[in-house]
Write an enzyme that holds these catalytic residues in place. Structure first.
Site, PDB file in Angstrom:
ATOM      1  N   CYS A   2      41.124  37.864  31.449  1.00 41.13           N
ATOM      2  CA  CYS A   2      40.601  38.289  30.159  1.00 41.13           C
ATOM      3  C   CYS A   2      41.712  38.950  29.358  1.00 41.13           C
ATOM      4  CB  CYS A   2      39.430  39.246  30.237  1.00 41.13           C
ATOM      5  SG  CYS A   2      37.958  38.508  30.941  1.00 41.13           S
ATOM      6  N   ARG A  26      45.529  34.383  30.152  1.00 37.93           N
ATOM      7  CA  ARG A  26      44.796  35.399  30.914  1.00 37.93           C
ATOM      8  C   ARG A  26      43.371  34.965  31.259  1.00 37.93           C
ATOM      9  NH1 ARG A  26      47.346  40.375  30.596  1.00 37.93           N
ATOM     10  NH2 ARG A  26      45.417  41.393  31.207  1.00 37.93           N
ATOM     11  N   TRP A  72      38.015  35.173  31.399  1.00 41.37           N
ATOM     12  CA  TRP A  72      37.986  34.600  32.752  1.00 41.37           C
ATOM     13  C   TRP A  72      36.730  35.183  33.377  1.00 41.37           C
ATOM     14  CZ3 TRP A  72      38.046  36.355  37.853  1.00 41.37           C
ATOM     15  CH2 TRP A  72      38.334  35.381  38.823  1.00 41.37           C
ATOM     16  N   ASN A  98      38.032  43.803  28.731  1.00 40.27           N
ATOM     17  CA  ASN A  98      38.746  43.244  29.882  1.00 40.27           C
ATOM     18  C   ASN A  98      38.579  44.230  31.040  1.00 40.27           C
ATOM     19  OD1 ASN A  98      42.240  43.314  30.822  1.00 40.27           O
ATOM     20  ND2 ASN A  98      40.617  42.150  31.753  1.00 40.27           N
ATOM     21  N   GLY A  99      38.099  43.740  32.178  1.00 41.81           N
ATOM     22  CA  GLY A  99      37.927  44.610  33.334  1.00 41.81           C
ATOM     23  C   GLY A  99      36.535  44.445  33.917  1.00 41.81           C
ATOM     24  N   GLU A 470      54.829  28.636  49.950  1.00 42.14           N
ATOM     25  CA  GLU A 470      54.898  28.653  48.493  1.00 42.14           C
ATOM     26  C   GLU A 470      54.747  27.231  47.924  1.00 42.14           C
ATOM     27  OE1 GLU A 470      54.422  30.707  46.370  1.00 42.14           O
ATOM     28  OE2 GLU A 470      55.294  29.951  44.539  1.00 42.14           O
ATOM     29  N   LYS A 474      51.651  26.094  45.468  1.00 46.68           N
ATOM     30  CA  LYS A 474      51.920  25.491  44.161  1.00 46.68           C
ATOM     31  C   LYS A 474      51.151  24.186  44.022  1.00 46.68           C
ATOM     32  CE  LYS A 474      53.243  27.937  42.604  1.00 46.68           C
ATOM     33  NZ  LYS A 474      53.592  29.314  42.655  1.00 46.68           N
ATOM     34  N   GLU A 477      47.178  24.633  43.843  1.00 49.07           N
ATOM     35  CA  GLU A 477      46.598  25.297  42.671  1.00 49.07           C
ATOM     36  C   GLU A 477      46.660  24.461  41.411  1.00 49.07           C
ATOM     37  OE1 GLU A 477      50.084  28.576  41.757  1.00 49.07           O
ATOM     38  OE2 GLU A 477      48.111  29.058  40.987  1.00 49.07           O
ATOM     39  N   HIS A 493      49.275  22.829  68.135  1.00 45.48           N
ATOM     40  CA  HIS A 493      48.210  23.677  68.678  1.00 45.48           C
ATOM     41  C   HIS A 493      46.887  23.483  67.942  1.00 45.48           C
ATOM     42  CE1 HIS A 493      51.038  25.561  71.370  1.00 45.48           C
ATOM     43  NE2 HIS A 493      51.872  25.709  70.341  1.00 45.48           N
ATOM     44  N   LYS A 587      46.114  33.888  34.956  1.00 43.49           N
ATOM     45  CA  LYS A 587      47.461  34.366  35.298  1.00 43.49           C
ATOM     46  C   LYS A 587      47.444  35.766  35.904  1.00 43.49           C
ATOM     47  CE  LYS A 587      52.003  33.966  35.111  1.00 43.49           C
ATOM     48  NZ  LYS A 587      52.586  33.120  36.180  1.00 43.49           N
TER      49      LYS A 587
HETATM   50  O1  M6R Z   1      51.170  38.918  38.853  1.00 43.14           O
HETATM   51  P1  M6R Z   1      51.236  38.830  40.354  1.00 43.14           P
HETATM   52  O2  M6R Z   1      52.592  38.434  40.823  1.00 43.14           O
HETATM   53  O3  M6R Z   1      50.757  40.074  41.042  1.00 43.14           O
HETATM   54  O4  M6R Z   1      50.238  37.680  40.746  1.00 43.14           O
HETATM   55  C1  M6R Z   1      49.956  37.414  42.088  1.00 43.14           C
HETATM   56  C2  M6R Z   1      49.222  36.111  42.252  1.00 43.14           C
HETATM   57  O5  M6R Z   1      47.991  36.167  41.597  1.00 43.14           O
HETATM   58  C3  M6R Z   1      50.037  34.936  41.713  1.00 43.14           C
HETATM   59  O6  M6R Z   1      51.287  34.866  42.290  1.00 43.14           O
HETATM   60  C4  M6R Z   1      49.281  33.616  41.967  1.00 43.14           C
HETATM   61  O7  M6R Z   1      49.210  33.373  43.330  1.00 43.14           O
HETATM   62  C5  M6R Z   1      49.978  32.471  41.233  1.00 43.14           C
HETATM   63  N1  M6R Z   1      49.019  31.785  40.420  1.00 43.14           N
HETATM   64  C6  M6R Z   1      50.608  31.489  42.138  1.00 43.14           C
HETATM   65  O8  M6R Z   1      51.268  30.493  41.435  1.00 43.14           O
END
Ligand code: M6R
Length: 592
Positions: A2, A26, A72, A98-99, A470, A474, A477, A493, A587
């Protein structure tokens, strides 16, 4: 998670719409604007992307006061009725939030008992009702009374027909105030405000902000005036707009940004903790979420070889509720691109309470996390707007590594020669990564095959396992293909049972000593029908090979992730996904 915006000044509606486009990263479930038009407040809102809102906004709405929101969804489905702003029932107030209002059910039932009818399932609408019910003839008094009845995290902008001020209530969710001449802006993101404002102030928790003809005033929840200082904004913090995808642009920025991360680290004075304190530490936690956690995982694997104490990566949301040992002998590094992630902030608050030393490693030095921690290191990645984090990960690795090297030197577990080799080795990385980027067409070709996979597994050993994590994050998502990461030796295993035709295995192998072991793992999956892609300075039979340039062994993680970032991007593009705004995500994750 948000975004809110509010402004007083010319072209308030046009600028609010522009701000919402910036803030869309956001949250993109719905968007809305409320504008003061004459003696009334007009609200325009729509489910879906900003374009939907833009289509229904009448052209040239004349207004000097507007508030806006990108959502969001947390409470209530994605729908126009749950979109912000919300009117109070008499339409004299409108709010965006927001919150999370944690006590909204109690407030709602109290208001309902007095006859209130709600039009949405959100927690936020409660605030609009409360404002009406608290109205006492004085808007500031009303806003203060409302602030005092809320529990939770909130950045709320309020407009009312009773006066020509703009109000905000802030606790635990970000809120920045910007000023430029006669215009004043309220916003969730400093980079967005920097676009217009000459000076900005970061609003502290438990504050009510009043913006009017005579200026900006800050009050605590008791109504006592607060001093909050404004500072000049850094042009580098401005938000940008691009023609293509932010994600690809941000991957291509990696070489420049890692150089800046190294320079910035030394310019800011390095670790900045006195030697006696560093020698007292008996454990180091690396705490974060998602990509930020993976960078902790990677650096822990490297630093375990350099430092003589326990180094543990921990997922922030687990740290909060688990019983990890923590006291004055503990250094906890909190990694967060945004500095807004609620889980990471809560974990930092916990460490502080237990007497540990808290250190933020962030891309947003004015963020909530920075205020909670004893020290802050800036990663200098510049604004990152694609939901999938890329360049911030590479910069986190550089900053974290340099911090670890400083700790190792103070504890005398690293000799000067190795230190110099690693630090000098960093200078070779931008060129190595440029080399990978210049061959991106090869990765795009591999993506063409990977896109049809039923599942994609990423494997690696020791320092390559975090890179696998990682890469996998990527891919899943932004492409929505099922993906998992495993230490290569762990496959046999259980997970080997999933290997069959249609599955792809991406194997990361940068350690010469483990090359043969990795080769065996690749054979094991290939003989069961999986397609194999290797990411390595070495070549492997029967694998599609993405060749890495040779760099210092401690630095491979910073380089080997880049082909995986590109692979995820190209796979998602080929599947027609919205790479910058993947479904169900946002984000900044400002709720636990
Ligand atoms: O702003 P932050 O680095 O704390 O965010 C952490 C995660 O939410 C963020 O890295 C998320 O996993 C990404 N969308 C991954 O690409």
């Amino acid at each position: 998670m948000c975004g809110i915006f509010g402004m007083i000044g010319a072209n308030a509606v046009g600028n609010t719409l522009q701000a919402l486009k910036y803030l869309e990263y956001r949250g993109y479930d719905s968007a809305g604007v409320a504008a003061r038009v004459g003696d009334e407040i007009h609200i325009y809102k729509s489910a879906g992307r900003i374009q939907n809102l833009e289509r229904l906004l009448p052209k040239g709405v004349e207004s000097n006061i507007a508030i806006g929101h990108t959502r969001w969804a947390t409470h209530g489905a994605v729908s126009t009725e749950n979109a912000h702003p919300f009117y109070s029932p008499n339409k004299h107030f409108a709010v965006v939030h927001n919150g999370i209002i944690e006590n909204y059910l109690t407030l709602k039932s109290q208001l309902s008992a007095r006859g209130a009818k709600f039009s949405s399932q959100t927690d936020s609408e409660t605030v609009a009702h409360l404002l009406q019910s608290n109205y006492s003839g004085n808007v500031l008094g009303t806003v203060l009374a409302t602030a005092n009845s809320l529990v939770g995290s909130f950045a709320i902008a309020v407009t009312s027909t009773y006066d020509s001020n703009l109000y905000a209530i802030k606790n635990k969710s970000p809120l920045v105030v910007g000023v430029s001449g006669k215009c004043v802006y309220l916003c969730s993101d400093i980079r967005c405000v920097s676009h217009w404002a000459e000076k900005v102030a970061v609003t502290p928790d438990e504050t009510v902000v009043v913006v009017g003809d005579k200026g900006v005033y800050f009050f605590d929840f008791e109504g006592k005036m607060k001093e909050v200082s404004f500072f000049t904004t850094d042009a580098a913090e401005e938000m940008e707009q691009v023609d293509g995808d932010f994600m690809l642009k941000e991957i291509y920025e990696v070489p420049t940004k890692i150089r800046l991360a190294k320079e910035g680290y030394f310019k800011d004075g390095g670790l900045n903790i006195d030697s006696e304190t560093v020698r007292r530490f008996t454990r180091i936690y690396l705490i974060g979420c998602g990509t930020a956690y993976n960078s902790g995982l990677q650096i822990a694997a490297v630093a375990r070889k350099l430092i003589d104490i326990d180094i543990l990566p921990v997922i922030a949301s687990e740290f909060i509720y688990d019983s990890y040992p923590c006291g004055t002998d503990t250094l906890a590094l909190f990694i967060s691109q945004s500095g807004e992630t609620a889980d990471t902030i809560r974990a930092a608050e916990k460490v502080r309470k237990l007497g540990g030393y808290t250190y933020a490693v962030t891309n947003t030095k004015t963020s909530q996390l920075s205020f909670v921690c004893n020290k802050v290191a800036n990663i200098y990645a510049g604004g990152e707007f694609a939901v999938a984090s890329t360049k911030a990960y590479n910069c986190q690795l550089v900053t974290l590594l340099l911090l670890m090297l400083d700790i190792a030197r103070i504890r005398q577990t690293l000799d000067d020669k190795v230190y110099a080799e690693i630090v000098d080795g960093l200078d070779a990385l931008p060129m190595a990564i440029e080399q990978i980027l210049s061959n991106s067409y090869e990765i795009a070709t591999i993506a063409e095959k990977v896109k049809d996979s039923s599942a994609v597994f990423y494997i690696g050993r020791t320092c390559d396992y975090p890179t696998a994590c990682e890469g996998s994050l990527k891919l899943k998502e932004i492409s929505y293909i099922h993906s998992e990461a495993y230490p290569a030796g762990e496959l046999k295993h259980g997970t080997l049972a999933l290997m069959e035709k249609g599955v792809t295995v991406v194997a990361i192998s940068t350690d010469g000593e483990l090359k043969e072991k990795m080769s065996s793992s690749m054979n094991e999956v290939a003989t069961r029908g999986a397609d194999v892609v290797s990411v390595s300075p070495y070549t492997f039979q029967d694998a599609l090979c993405i060749t890495l340039p040779k760099v210092h062994t401690a630095l491979y993680g910073i380089v080997s992730v880049v082909p995986l970032q590109l692979l995820a991007y190209y796979v998602a593009k080929r599947l027609g996904r919205d790479v910058d705004k993947p479904r169900n995500l946002a984000k900044s994750v400002t709720v636990e």
